[in-house]
Design a protein around this motif. Structure first.
Motif, PDB file in Angstrom:
ATOM      1  N   LEU A 247     175.376 -47.623  25.784  1.00 17.08           N
ATOM      2  CA  LEU A 247     175.407 -46.879  24.512  1.00 17.08           C
ATOM      3  C   LEU A 247     176.072 -45.520  24.693  1.00 17.08           C
ATOM      4  N   GLU A 248     175.732 -44.837  25.777  1.00 18.10           N
ATOM      5  CA  GLU A 248     176.324 -43.522  26.027  1.00 18.10           C
ATOM      6  C   GLU A 248     177.836 -43.626  26.236  1.00 18.10           C
ATOM      7  N   LYS A 249     178.277 -44.650  26.961  1.00 17.09           N
ATOM      8  CA  LYS A 249     179.716 -44.842  27.172  1.00 17.09           C
ATOM      9  C   LYS A 249     180.430 -45.115  25.848  1.00 17.09           C
ATOM     10  N   GLY A 250     179.725 -45.744  24.909  1.00 14.97           N
ATOM     11  CA  GLY A 250     180.312 -46.026  23.602  1.00 14.97           C
ATOM     12  C   GLY A 250     180.228 -44.873  22.624  1.00 14.97           C
ATOM     13  N   GLY A 251     179.640 -43.757  23.070  1.00 13.12           N
ATOM     14  CA  GLY A 251     179.546 -42.591  22.196  1.00 13.12           C
ATOM     15  C   GLY A 251     178.517 -42.753  21.084  1.00 13.12           C
ATOM     16  N   PHE A 252     177.472 -43.555  21.363  1.00  8.97           N
ATOM     17  CA  PHE A 252     176.492 -43.871  20.321  1.00  8.97           C
ATOM     18  C   PHE A 252     175.819 -42.621  19.753  1.00  8.97           C
ATOM     19  N   ARG A 253     175.349 -41.759  20.612  1.00  8.44           N
ATOM     20  CA  ARG A 253     174.619 -40.570  20.168  1.00  8.44           C
ATOM     21  C   ARG A 253     175.513 -39.655  19.328  1.00  8.44           C
ATOM     22  N   ALA A 254     176.726 -39.432  19.799  1.00 14.22           N
ATOM     23  CA  ALA A 254     177.659 -38.581  19.055  1.00 14.22           C
ATOM     24  C   ALA A 254     178.032 -39.216  17.718  1.00 14.22           C
ATOM     25  N   ALA A 255     178.190 -40.546  17.709  1.00 18.07           N
ATOM     26  CA  ALA A 255     178.530 -41.240  16.470  1.00 18.07           C
ATOM     27  C   ALA A 255     177.401 -41.123  15.448  1.00 18.07           C
ATOM     28  N   ALA A 256     176.148 -41.238  15.901  1.00 17.30           N
ATOM     29  CA  ALA A 256     175.009 -41.122  14.998  1.00 17.30           C
ATOM     30  C   ALA A 256     174.917 -39.714  14.425  1.00 17.30           C
ATOM     31  N   MET A 257     175.085 -38.713  15.274  1.00 19.09           N
ATOM     32  CA  MET A 257     175.067 -37.330  14.798  1.00 19.09           C
ATOM     33  C   MET A 257     176.214 -37.079  13.811  1.00 19.09           C
ATOM     34  N   GLY A 258     177.381 -37.648  14.133  1.00 13.25           N
ATOM     35  CA  GLY A 258     178.530 -37.488  13.244  1.00 13.25           C
ATOM     36  C   GLY A 258     178.326 -38.151  11.890  1.00 13.25           C
ATOM     37  N   ALA A 259     177.622 -39.279  11.880  1.00 18.58           N
ATOM     38  CA  ALA A 259     177.350 -39.970  10.621  1.00 18.58           C
ATOM     39  C   ALA A 259     176.461 -39.133   9.716  1.00 18.58           C
ATOM     40  N   VAL A 260     175.411 -38.532  10.282  1.00 19.96           N
ATOM     41  CA  VAL A 260     174.525 -37.660   9.498  1.00 19.96           C
ATOM     42  C   VAL A 260     175.302 -36.443   8.986  1.00 19.96           C
ATOM     43  N   GLU A 261     176.138 -35.882   9.856  1.00 22.25           N
ATOM     44  CA  GLU A 261     176.941 -34.716   9.454  1.00 22.25           C
ATOM     45  C   GLU A 261     177.894 -35.076   8.317  1.00 22.25           C
ATOM     46  N   ALA A 262     178.569 -36.219   8.427  1.00 25.68           N
ATOM     47  CA  ALA A 262     179.533 -36.624   7.402  1.00 25.68           C
ATOM     48  C   ALA A 262     178.847 -36.866   6.062  1.00 25.68           C
ATOM     49  N   ALA A 263     177.681 -37.523   6.094  1.00 25.22           N
ATOM     50  CA  ALA A 263     176.948 -37.785   4.852  1.00 25.22           C
ATOM     51  C   ALA A 263     176.439 -36.485   4.237  1.00 25.22           C
ATOM     52  N   THR A 264     175.997 -35.549   5.080  1.00 22.51           N
ATOM     53  CA  THR A 264     175.533 -34.252   4.590  1.00 22.51           C
ATOM     54  C   THR A 264     176.662 -33.489   3.923  1.00 22.51           C
ATOM     55  N   GLU A 265     177.824 -33.464   4.557  1.00 24.17           N
ATOM     56  CA  GLU A 265     178.979 -32.756   3.992  1.00 24.17           C
ATOM     57  C   GLU A 265     179.413 -33.380   2.676  1.00 24.17           C
ATOM     58  N   ARG A 266     179.325 -34.695   2.585  1.00 23.72           N
ATOM     59  CA  ARG A 266     179.688 -35.362   1.333  1.00 23.72           C
ATOM     60  C   ARG A 266     178.710 -34.976   0.222  1.00 23.72           C
ATOM     61  N   ALA A 267     177.424 -34.864   0.546  1.00 21.50           N
ATOM     62  CA  ALA A 267     176.443 -34.435  -0.451  1.00 21.50           C
ATOM     63  C   ALA A 267     176.765 -33.029  -0.945  1.00 21.50           C
ATOM     64  N   ARG A 268     177.197 -32.172  -0.028  1.00 19.96           N
ATOM     65  CA  ARG A 268     177.578 -30.805  -0.416  1.00 19.96           C
ATOM     66  C   ARG A 268     178.811 -30.817  -1.317  1.00 19.96           C
ATOM     67  N   GLU A 269     179.758 -31.691  -1.006  1.00 24.14           N
ATOM     68  CA  GLU A 269     180.954 -31.803  -1.841  1.00 24.14           C
ATOM     69  C   GLU A 269     180.601 -32.251  -3.258  1.00 24.14           C
ATOM     70  N   LEU A 270     179.675 -33.212  -3.361  1.00 20.53           N
ATOM     71  CA  LEU A 270     179.259 -33.692  -4.678  1.00 20.53           C
ATOM     72  C   LEU A 270     178.645 -32.554  -5.490  1.00 20.53           C
ATOM     73  N   GLY A 271     177.896 -31.682  -4.805  1.00 22.65           N
ATOM     74  CA  GLY A 271     177.304 -30.544  -5.492  1.00 22.65           C
ATOM     75  C   GLY A 271     178.354 -29.582  -6.033  1.00 22.65           C
ATOM     76  N   LYS A 272     179.429 -29.373  -5.280  1.00 26.85           N
ATOM     77  CA  LYS A 272     180.482 -28.451  -5.719  1.00 26.85           C
ATOM     78  C   LYS A 272     181.226 -29.011  -6.927  1.00 26.85           C
ATOM     79  N   LYS A 273     181.338 -30.367  -6.984  1.00 25.45           N
ATOM     80  CA  LYS A 273     182.028 -30.988  -8.094  1.00 25.45           C
ATOM     81  C   LYS A 273     181.201 -30.936  -9.380  1.00 25.45           C
TER      82      LYS A 273
END
Length: 273
Positions: A247-273
């Motif tokens: 899992l670590e070689k596949g970047g699992f932890r970073a991918a999971a953190m990135g997914a939460v970050e991307a979804a959070t940023e999208r929620a913020r974008e929706l608020g600005k719109k």
């Protein structure tokens, strides 16, 4: 049944899965009778399941507001201005307006509603349907401790209910609202891995689901950190540590953190719109 709660009139504008999940939790708890709940939607597509529970349905958002004290806004974020324009003249200081729209801030809601409207933002997630949800609640300036306590009591049958400042809501959206889908992808991947190793797919899916359920209950109920529970499963040179290395070689932890970050940023974008 709680004497005060059983008199409470509740309305839902929007009849999607989140509205149904919260209504289901409230009804299953027995805190509010179905005759005290009314739901509106522009079409009849999602309304029959509410009717089956004895809930009143309508095509009129105004009717919901006129017949409710607590009104849940369960529509898509881009529909909020239109809906609030429709109900504006019917909202009084006796109402509690609860928005479930991702990204739409309390400040935006205050601009679109009468002055001194009592507002709350919540972000539920899909497991509310099974009363195993995770909800975060943020109060507007007119929502005092009594209102916060009322909403926590009302929503507690839906699962875990936490309160916090509004700026946590978008992160909660990424973590729990969207996170449910991330878990489903992980479950699918786990099952696919077992299929690759020769297990029948139907059995693999059942075992993957139970594995995630059991791990989640342990994490919730033991109070231990994820790292502690992980260490209890790992033995030196054993199967688990080899799998974790993959899992670590596949970047699992970073991918999971990135997914939460991307979804959070999208929620913020929706608020600005």
């Amino acid at each position: 049944m709680n004497e005060g709660m059983c008199q409470l009139k509740i309305g839902f504008i929007g009849a999607g899965n989140m509205a149904f999940g919260i209504a289901q939790g409230i009804l299953t708890s027995g805190k509010v009778p179905p005759t005290n709940i009314i739901v509106s939607a522009p079409s009849m597509n999602n309304l029959p399941r509410f009717q089956e529970r004895g809930v009143s349905v309508t095509r009129s958002n105004e009717e919901v507001v006129e017949n409710s004290r607590v009104v849940f806004l369960a529509v898509k974020p881009h529909l909020i201005p239109k809906v609030l324009n429709e109900i504006y003249q019917y909202v009084t200081q006796e109402h509690i307006i609860v928005s479930m729209a991702a990204g739409v801030t309390l400040a935006t809601l205050e601009e679109l509603l009468p002055v001194d409207t009592c507002l709350i933002r919540i972000m539920p997630n899909l497991p509310c349907i099974l009363m195993e949800g995770a909800l975060l609640l943020a109060c507007g300036s007119r929502a005092g401790q009594d209102v916060e306590s009322l909403l926590k009591d009302l929503l507690s049958p839906c699962g875990l209910v936490e309160t916090g400042p509004e700026h946590w809501i978008d992160a909660h959206t990424g973590l729990s609202g969207s996170g449910v889908a991330f878990v489903y992808v992980f479950a699918e991947a786990l099952a696919d891995g077992a299929v690759k190793m020769g297990m029948p797919s139907t059995l693999a899916r059942r075992i993957a689901a139970q594995t995630i359920l059991g791990a989640g209950v342990l994490l919730r109920d033991t109070g231990k950190l994820p790292a502690e529970l992980k260490a209890e499963v790992c033995t030196p040179g054993g199967t688990t540590i080899h799998g974790l290395h993959a899992l670590e070689k596949g970047g699992f932890r970073a991918a999971a953190m990135g997914a939460v970050e991307a979804a959070t940023e999208r929620a913020r974008e929706l608020g600005k719109k």
